[in-house]
Scaffold this motif. Structure first.
Motif, short mmCIF file in Angstrom:
data_model
loop_
_atom_site.label_atom_id
_atom_site.label_comp_id
_atom_site.label_asym_id
_atom_site.label_seq_id
_atom_site.Cartn_x
_atom_site.Cartn_y
_atom_site.Cartn_z
N ASN A 95 0.82 -1.09 0.00
CA ASN A 95 -0.05 0.06 0.00
C ASN A 95 0.86 1.39 -0.03
O ASN A 95 0.39 2.54 0.19
N TYR A 96 2.10 1.14 -0.14
CA TYR A 96 2.96 2.49 -0.18
C TYR A 96 2.77 3.13 -1.47
O TYR A 96 3.35 2.73 -2.58
N TYR A 97 2.29 4.43 -1.13
CA TYR A 97 1.82 5.24 -2.23
C TYR A 97 2.68 6.55 -2.14
O TYR A 97 2.22 7.15 -1.13
N GLY A 98 3.72 6.82 -2.94
CA GLY A 98 4.45 7.83 -2.64
C GLY A 98 4.92 8.85 -3.91
O GLY A 98 4.64 8.30 -4.99
N ALA A 99 5.38 10.11 -3.50
CA ALA A 99 5.96 10.83 -4.70
C ALA A 99 7.28 11.44 -4.36
O ALA A 99 7.15 11.70 -3.03
N PHE A 100 7.96 11.86 -5.17
CA PHE A 100 9.43 12.34 -4.86
C PHE A 100 9.65 13.50 -5.58
O PHE A 100 9.43 13.73 -6.79
N VAL A 101 10.29 14.55 -5.04
CA VAL A 101 10.70 15.82 -5.73
C VAL A 101 12.17 16.15 -5.12
O VAL A 101 12.34 15.71 -3.85
N PHE A 102 12.87 16.79 -5.87
CA PHE A 102 14.06 17.58 -5.36
C PHE A 102 13.71 18.94 -4.85
O PHE A 102 13.14 19.65 -5.78
N ASP A 103 14.05 19.25 -3.83
CA ASP A 103 13.76 20.75 -3.58
C ASP A 103 14.86 21.78 -4.28
O ASP A 103 15.67 21.36 -4.85
N PRO A 104 14.86 22.88 -3.82
CA PRO A 104 15.90 23.88 -4.49
C PRO A 104 17.39 23.59 -4.26
O PRO A 104 18.20 23.81 -4.74
N ASP A 105 17.56 22.79 -2.92
CA ASP A 105 18.90 22.53 -2.58
C ASP A 105 19.35 20.97 -2.98
O ASP A 105 20.36 20.56 -2.65
N GLY A 106 18.43 20.26 -3.71
CA GLY A 106 18.72 18.84 -4.10
C GLY A 106 18.25 18.00 -3.01
O GLY A 106 18.71 16.81 -3.36
N ASN A 107 17.68 18.33 -2.09
CA ASN A 107 17.16 17.48 -1.17
C ASN A 107 16.07 16.60 -1.58
O ASN A 107 15.06 17.34 -2.34
N ASN A 108 16.11 15.32 -1.32
CA ASN A 108 14.94 14.42 -1.92
C ASN A 108 13.86 14.51 -0.94
O ASN A 108 13.77 14.00 0.34
N VAL A 109 12.49 15.09 -1.36
CA VAL A 109 11.39 15.30 -0.44
C VAL A 109 10.23 14.41 -1.00
O VAL A 109 10.19 14.38 -1.98
N GLU A 110 9.63 13.72 -0.07
CA GLU A 110 8.58 12.65 -0.42
C GLU A 110 7.30 12.90 0.43
O GLU A 110 7.36 13.31 1.66
N ALA A 111 6.17 12.61 -0.24
CA ALA A 111 4.92 12.56 0.44
C ALA A 111 4.61 11.13 0.33
O ALA A 111 4.54 10.39 -0.91
N VAL A 112 4.18 10.42 1.32
CA VAL A 112 3.55 9.01 1.23
C VAL A 112 2.37 8.58 2.05
O VAL A 112 2.38 9.55 2.98
N CYS A 113 1.61 8.01 1.38
CA CYS A 113 0.33 7.31 2.23
C CYS A 113 0.39 5.77 2.24
O CYS A 113 0.71 5.50 1.25
N HIS A 114 0.16 5.46 3.38
CA HIS A 114 0.23 4.01 3.56
C HIS A 114 -1.10 3.15 3.61
O HIS A 114 -1.23 2.14 3.77
N ASP A 115 -2.08 4.22 3.39
CA ASP A 115 -3.49 3.52 3.35
C ASP A 115 -3.78 2.70 2.02
O ASP A 115 -3.26 3.12 0.94
N PRO A 116 -4.52 1.54 2.09
CA PRO A 116 -5.12 0.94 0.80
C PRO A 116 -5.74 1.49 -0.12
O PRO A 116 -5.60 1.27 -1.48
N GLU A 117 -6.20 2.78 0.22
CA GLU A 117 -6.98 3.45 -1.02
C GLU A 117 -6.70 5.00 -0.79
O GLU A 117 -6.56 5.52 -0.05
#
Length: 128
Positions: free
Chosen positions: A106-128
């Motif tokens: 159920n790992y649903y995530g998205a990744f972006v690099f911020d202005p300094d190149g840090n890897n920033v993610e948002a993640v939801c662990h719920d099934p829907e």
């Protein structure tokens, strides 16, 4: 268990502009800016929903490795909105929203690099 986390950023104002937009879909915003007299002149601010838990501190990035942070999203829709907002704010794509079953089903995530190149993610662990 994490109570709060901070990262160094090269340009506080540029990072603030990015995180103001990227965090809004997660229901988070800049909640506190530390007065400069308490920071030795460095800009420091904390983001959160009800209290500051993610801190930016203006400092030197230098040769150190970039950092990774993942924010809990309350739904897959929030993950999608985070990714779109972060890209619109100038972030660079590092993984479109979607399932990452190699972490768990159920790992649903998205990744972006911020202005300094840090890897920033948002993640939801719920099934829907």
């Amino acid at each position: 268990m994490i109570d709060h986390l901070g990262i160094d950023v090269a340009d506080f104002d540029a990072s603030k502009a990015f995180y103001d937009k990227a965090m809004a879909p997660l229901g988070a915003s800049l909640l506190y800016t530390v007065p400069l007299e308490y920071t030795g002149g460095a800009k420091v601010g904390g983001y959160g929903r009800d209290r500051p838990v993610f801190w930016l501190q203006e400092g030197k990035q230098g040769e150190k490795a970039n950092q990774h942070v993942a924010f809990t999203a309350r739904s897959r829709t929030e993950v999608d909105a985070f990714h779109a907002a972060a890209l619109a704010a100038g972030g660079k794509d590092n993984g479109a929203p979607g399932l990452r079953p190699h972490y768990h089903p159920n790992y649903y995530g998205a990744f972006v690099f911020d202005p300094d190149g840090n890897n920033v993610e948002a993640v939801c662990h719920d099934p829907e």
